[in-house]
Design a protein around this motif. Structure first.
Motif, mmCIF file in Angstrom:
data_model
loop_
_atom_site.group_PDB
_atom_site.id
_atom_site.type_symbol
_atom_site.label_atom_id
_atom_site.label_comp_id
_atom_site.label_asym_id
_atom_site.label_seq_id
_atom_site.Cartn_x
_atom_site.Cartn_y
_atom_site.Cartn_z
ATOM 1 N N ARG A 1 9.493 -49.871 -12.365
ATOM 2 C CA ARG A 1 9.099 -48.523 -11.931
ATOM 3 C C ARG A 1 9.479 -47.476 -12.974
ATOM 4 O O ARG A 1 8.698 -46.566 -13.284
ATOM 5 N N HIS A 2 10.661 -47.624 -13.555
ATOM 6 C CA HIS A 2 11.114 -46.664 -14.560
ATOM 7 C C HIS A 2 10.326 -46.811 -15.859
ATOM 8 O O HIS A 2 10.035 -45.814 -16.532
ATOM 9 N N GLU B 1 14.021 -42.983 -17.056
ATOM 10 C CA GLU B 1 13.765 -42.109 -15.909
ATOM 11 C C GLU B 1 14.372 -40.728 -16.120
ATOM 12 O O GLU B 1 13.782 -39.707 -15.739
ATOM 13 N N THR C 1 15.986 -39.639 -3.399
ATOM 14 C CA THR C 1 15.546 -39.842 -4.779
ATOM 15 C C THR C 1 16.232 -38.825 -5.676
ATOM 16 O O THR C 1 16.875 -37.876 -5.195
ATOM 17 N N ARG D 1 7.174 -47.896 -16.127
ATOM 18 C CA ARG D 1 5.841 -47.340 -15.855
ATOM 19 C C ARG D 1 5.880 -45.816 -15.755
ATOM 20 O O ARG D 1 4.903 -45.137 -16.114
ATOM 21 N N GLY D 2 6.973 -45.286 -15.278
ATOM 22 C CA GLY D 2 7.088 -43.839 -15.173
ATOM 23 C C GLY D 2 7.186 -43.146 -16.521
ATOM 24 O O GLY D 2 6.913 -41.944 -16.621
ATOM 25 N N ARG D 3 7.558 -43.896 -17.551
ATOM 26 C CA ARG D 3 7.720 -43.294 -18.878
ATOM 27 C C ARG D 3 6.542 -43.546 -19.798
ATOM 28 O O ARG D 3 6.212 -42.715 -20.647
ATOM 29 N N LYS E 1 12.486 -37.570 -17.951
ATOM 30 C CA LYS E 1 11.487 -36.678 -17.340
ATOM 31 C C LYS E 1 12.107 -35.362 -16.882
ATOM 32 O O LYS E 1 11.383 -34.435 -16.510
#
Length: 497
Positions: free
Chosen positions: A455-456, A55, A373, A458-460, A58
């Motif tokens: 979530r992390h 995360e 966040t 998929r975010g990468r 980014k």
């Protein structure tokens, strides 16, 4: 004259290594990890820590610090940095991994006389395990004599021991009280566990740990007003990389300093710890990993986690009443002594690092928006004048009962209470004693922690097949996997970083 000479010669006789050094080395080499709770918690910790690193990538301020010292350098069989396509030497790799996992202040936490984040040690542990595994797979022990194939279980057990060393030293010994940063314990713990990983003997491990203690230690000033800055986000990566370097120097024959802690005038105790020896509450085992705190819901300094939970609940209550933060006349925050000392901050906040270490900011954002966040610490959000207007209505004080429960070994609570008074005279209050990442909420928290990890991931990674491979291989059988093959799952294929 002869009397003086005799005294000088006698003074120069090398003593036995300090007891603290020997106990750490004995623990690393001889203690057997057999706690199922610790091993499963270490698995969750590994996933959470890697996810936090993904995360962080980014954010350009983090990503731009990753890579070789000389651009374009690729180290054959070197450490691969998860979430990137970099392959670095283990020292630089330890820095990159350690910095990324700490950047967002979202990985695990340990609170005692000294605070810290024991999963910061993963930077050095994973860098060394990956490098040695790749080297062994490519050429056996012909290039690096101590190369071997590591399993993820080896990493988990090394994490448990690093957590334990850092955490047990922290329970009774406040490094912050003398102005030192907690990353000194990352350096010591990482040095200790990787010493065994690279084949050092018990006595060589004593030498390596002594080198970690004598190494220049970081000042906490980069975590506090008026000097708060992003160094706090890469300090642990720096400590981990230095640990790897020091252990490798001892592997090449560098000697230790047997009385590095206790030497009169020149030792750590006299120079940096006001002449006081370390105190210990318990022997080394697996207590710290079993009781470690996860930051699951919010990327916030841990002393404020329950305050954020309380503020989120109050936001909903305001909404149910048909009101908003604009109707708040005043806010009273009660916290522990440590929270009051570290994150009670008034006046201007200059950057991300300033904001994520300010309890008033971390309460204001959820009261206003119903969220907190990593992006909420950015300049884009912080420029909303409503945040500072609400901060100006806040007071923050210590609640002694929270402080007592904070230090109690059977509780280790991190209590906060937030009370808001509305302009019409209505009062609303929420008190939370321990966050979802606490051991007492582990069953509830595990579900949310795994969601956070996914979530992390998929975010990468955009490739669904790569995402699924990571998630499937990260189950309870992860310990059987070769380290280098597991790390390969995290290679970023479409760009460097």
């Amino acid at each position: 004259m002869s009397g003086v000479l005799s005294r000088i010669i006698t003074d120069n006789v090398r003593p036995e290594p300090d007891k603290v050094l020997q106990e750490i080395a004995d623990y690393v080499h001889f203690y057997q990890i057999d706690s199922p709770v610790a091993i499963e918690t270490a698995r969750l910790c590994l996933l959470d820590t890697l996810g936090c690193g993904l995360e962080a990538l980014k954010y350009d301020n983090c990503a731009r610090l990753i890579g070789p010292v000389v651009p374009g350098t690729v180290v054959p069989n070197g450490t691969k940095v998860p979430g990137t396509s970099y392959q670095l030497d283990p020292v630089r790799g330890a820095f990159a991994i350690g910095m990324a996992v700490r950047w967002l202040d979202y990985n695990d936490c340990w609170l005692a006389a000294e605070w810290g984040h024991p999963s910061d040690n993963l930077g050095g542990i994973l860098a060394v395990a990956d490098w040695l595994s790749r080297t062994y797979r490519a050429s056996g022990t012909s290039v690096v004599a101590f190369a071997k194939q590591f399993k993820i279980m080896d990493v988990l057990k090394a994490m448990i021991k690093a957590h334990e060393i850092q955490g047990v030293l922290a329970i009774k010994n406040s490094f912050n009280a003398v102005g030192l940063d907690h990353v000194v314990l990352v350096k010591v713990a990482t040095t200790a566990v990787i010493s065994k990983m690279i084949g050092l003997s018990r006595d060589q491990t004593v030498d390596a740990v002594s080198q970690a203690w004598v190494d220049g230690q970081s000042l906490r000033t980069y975590r506090h007003a008026p000097n708060t800055g992003s160094r706090k986000s890469w300090a642990a990566g720096d400590a981990g990389s230095r640990a790897v370097n020091l252990a490798l120097m001892v592997q090449k024959g560098e000697a230790g300093l047997p009385s590095v802690l206790t030497a009169k005038t020149w030792g750590f105790y006299d120079v940096l710890f006001k002449g006081k020896p370390f105190k210990f509450q318990r022997p080394y085992g697996s207590y710290v990993m079993e009781n470690v705190l996860f930051k699951i819901s919010y990327p916030a300094e841990f002393h404020a986690q329950t305050a954020v939970e309380a503020a989120m609940t109050l936001h909903k209550k305001l909404s149910d009443l048909g009101k908003s933060a604009a109707d708040i006349a005043s806010v009273m925050i009660r916290t522990q002594e440590s929270g009051n000392r570290i994150i009670n901050k008034t006046g201007p906040l200059y950057n991300y690092a300033d904001r994520d270490h300010c309890i008033q900011y971390m309460v204001a954002v959820p009261l206003l928006y119903g969220r907190l966040t990593a992006d909420d610490y950015s300049d884009a959000v912080a420029t909303d004048p409503a945040i500072d207007e609400l901060r100006a209505k806040m007071t923050c004080t210590e609640d002694e009962s929270f402080t007592v429960d904070y230090h109690a070994p059977d509780k280790r609570f991190i209590g906060n209470a937030v009370k808001i008074m509305l302009t019409d005279g209505t009062e609303l209050e929420e008190e939370v004693h321990y966050p979802i990442g606490h051991r007492l909420r582990r069953e509830e928290g595990t579900i949310v922690l795994l969601q956070k990890f996914e979530r992390h991931v998929r975010g990468r990674f955009a490739d669904e097949q790569q995402v699924q491979s990571i998630l499937e291989k990260s189950d309870k059988n992860i310990g059987e996997l070769d380290v280098d093959e597991y790390v390969d799952l995290y290679v970023k294929k479409d760009k460097i970083c």
